[in-house]
Write a protein that holds these residues in place. Structure first.
Motif, PDB file in Angstrom:
ATOM      1  N   TYR A  90     -45.938   4.366 -20.654  1.00 22.66           N
ATOM      2  CA  TYR A  90     -44.958   5.410 -20.949  1.00 22.66           C
ATOM      3  C   TYR A  90     -43.578   4.852 -21.300  1.00 22.66           C
ATOM      4  O   TYR A  90     -42.656   5.630 -21.580  1.00 22.66           O
ATOM      5  N   CYS A 101     -49.701   6.916 -25.889  1.00 24.32           N
ATOM      6  CA  CYS A 101     -49.343   6.438 -24.542  1.00 24.32           C
ATOM      7  C   CYS A 101     -50.572   5.969 -23.767  1.00 24.32           C
ATOM      8  O   CYS A 101     -50.714   6.248 -22.568  1.00 24.32           O
ATOM      9  N   LEU A 188     -43.924  11.112 -16.613  1.00 21.79           N
ATOM     10  CA  LEU A 188     -43.772  11.704 -17.943  1.00 21.79           C
ATOM     11  C   LEU A 188     -42.622  12.703 -17.973  1.00 21.79           C
ATOM     12  O   LEU A 188     -41.862  12.757 -18.946  1.00 21.79           O
ATOM     13  N   LYS A 191     -39.462  10.686 -18.108  1.00 21.10           N
ATOM     14  CA  LYS A 191     -39.255  10.085 -19.427  1.00 21.10           C
ATOM     15  C   LYS A 191     -38.857  11.142 -20.457  1.00 21.10           C
ATOM     16  O   LYS A 191     -38.016  10.893 -21.335  1.00 21.10           O
ATOM     17  N   TYR A 205     -44.307  12.377 -25.525  1.00 18.20           N
ATOM     18  CA  TYR A 205     -44.383  12.703 -24.094  1.00 18.20           C
ATOM     19  C   TYR A 205     -44.919  14.118 -23.874  1.00 18.20           C
ATOM     20  O   TYR A 205     -45.717  14.351 -22.959  1.00 18.20           O
TER      21      TYR A 205
END
Length: 354
Positions: A90, A101, A188, A191, A205
């Motif tokens: 990630y 990812c 996630l 991020k 994402y």
């Protein structure tokens, strides 16, 4: 990703089950937003040589390593730790290589190919130095049929889930897997918040979060896992039929005299399920499959690219190195604190015995 078919009690394909619907939905999400890359120029990739971004225990990384070993390719490995809260897959620098990812990712002279099955097909075409694994002759159709059949086994769920009547996960792995998907989702989310102003990263994402949600629904359901086991038993029945009636009965391989991409994919699948402990449940009544599995396991490329990577020291060593690299200062402080405590306890003990 591979969609697992549902079957009726006679072994025929039937209407899609909830399992198929869930996984197909995840597959569609992946294909619509982040299609697999094939030999795409990427400025974030190493510009010279062959590079494989992988995680030792990952089934799909094993698939990519295996095809490179079978083709005799010299390549450099880059470890991407996908467990233990590290989740290198990630990190923005990796997502710019692979928008899905996930591992593996193959880079050749600055060009990127993603998705394990796609990597296998591309590597077979790109590296001509050995016999083609996917022959273009009268065996093409049966090779493709058996390759697709092996790819239809839902290995991820069988590896990380606990199906009723199936082998249990080791207790260490059970605890890790129960928390792993939740930690992935949290990472996630973090991020996505950090990179919301970057359109590319934001899209990657968001797509991954949607796919992860569907995967969690599957792995957390005993009914879904039971459906997977039943579907896999039907698939094994089809494999056994080919082994008993095809070239393998006379000492050949699955589809002919030569080892092909179908043998590679089936071998990898059987070895993973054997290591996980599914051999009795899935092919205990099929000695032809067990003999084929043992033949595959003796192959040098399987030993080098797959079996030698499935060790606690190989995986644990990587996790420890990545933890130190990522949280070096904190780990040093903890080690120093532990040393001071140990010194203090030793002094207390020495005084008690004076």
């Amino acid at each position: 990703m591979v969609v697992v078919a549902s079957y009726d009690t006679n072994g025929d394909a039937s209407a899609p089950s909830q399992l198929t619907d869930l996984y197909e939905e995840a597959s569609i999400l992946a294909s619509e937003t982040t299609k697999p890359l094939t030999n795409n120029r990427n400025l974030h990739s190493p510009q010279n040589g062959v590079h494989l971004y992988q995680f030792p225990a990952s089934f799909y990384s094993c698939e990519a390593r295996l095809v490179l070993e079978e083709k005799g390719v010299d390549y450099k490995e880059h470890d991407i730790c996908i467990i233990a809260g590290l989740f290198d897959q990630y990190e923005p620098e990796y997502v710019r290589l692979n928008p899905r990812c996930v591992v593996p990712t193959l880079c050749i002279d600055g060009k990127v190919t993603s998705d394990a099955h796609n990597i296998v097909l591309h590597a077979d075409e790109f590296f001509p130095q050995s016999t083609k694994l996917f022959p273009k002759d009268d065996k093409t159709d049966i090779v493709k049929e058996q390759f697709d059949l092996a790819c239809s086994v839902f290995v991820e769920a069988l590896t990380y889930g606990e199906a009723p009547g199936g082998p249990k996960l080791p207790w260490q792995m059970r605890g890790m897997m129960k928390s792993n998907h939740g930690k992935k989702y949290n990472m996630l989310t973090k991020k996505l918040n950090e990179h919301r102003d970057d359109p590319y990263l934001k899209a990657c994402y968001e797509s991954k979060m949607a796919i992860l949600t569907k995967q969690i629904e599957i792995l957390d359901s005993e009914k879904q896992l039971s459906d997977i086991v039943n579907a896999t038993k039907i698939i094994m029945k089809q494999l056994n039929k080919q082994l008993e009636e095809g070239p393998a009965k006379d000492g050949g391989w699955l589809c002919g005299e030569n080892y092909t991409i179908a043998d590679m994919q089936w071998g990898l699948t059987l070895v993973r399920l054997h290591i996980r402990g599914y051999h009795d449940l899935l092919w205990g009544d099929y000695p032809a499959i067990e003999a084929y599995c043992q033949k595959i396991m003796a192959r040098p490329a399987i030993q080098k690219a797959v079996i030698q990577y499935q060790t606690a020291s190989k995986i644990g060593g990587l996790v420890l190195r990545r933890k130190i690299a990522k949280n070096g200062r904190e780990i040093v402080l903890l080690m120093a604190a532990a040393a001071l405590i140990r010194i203090g306890l030793n002094r207390i003990a020495s005084k008690e015995f004076q």
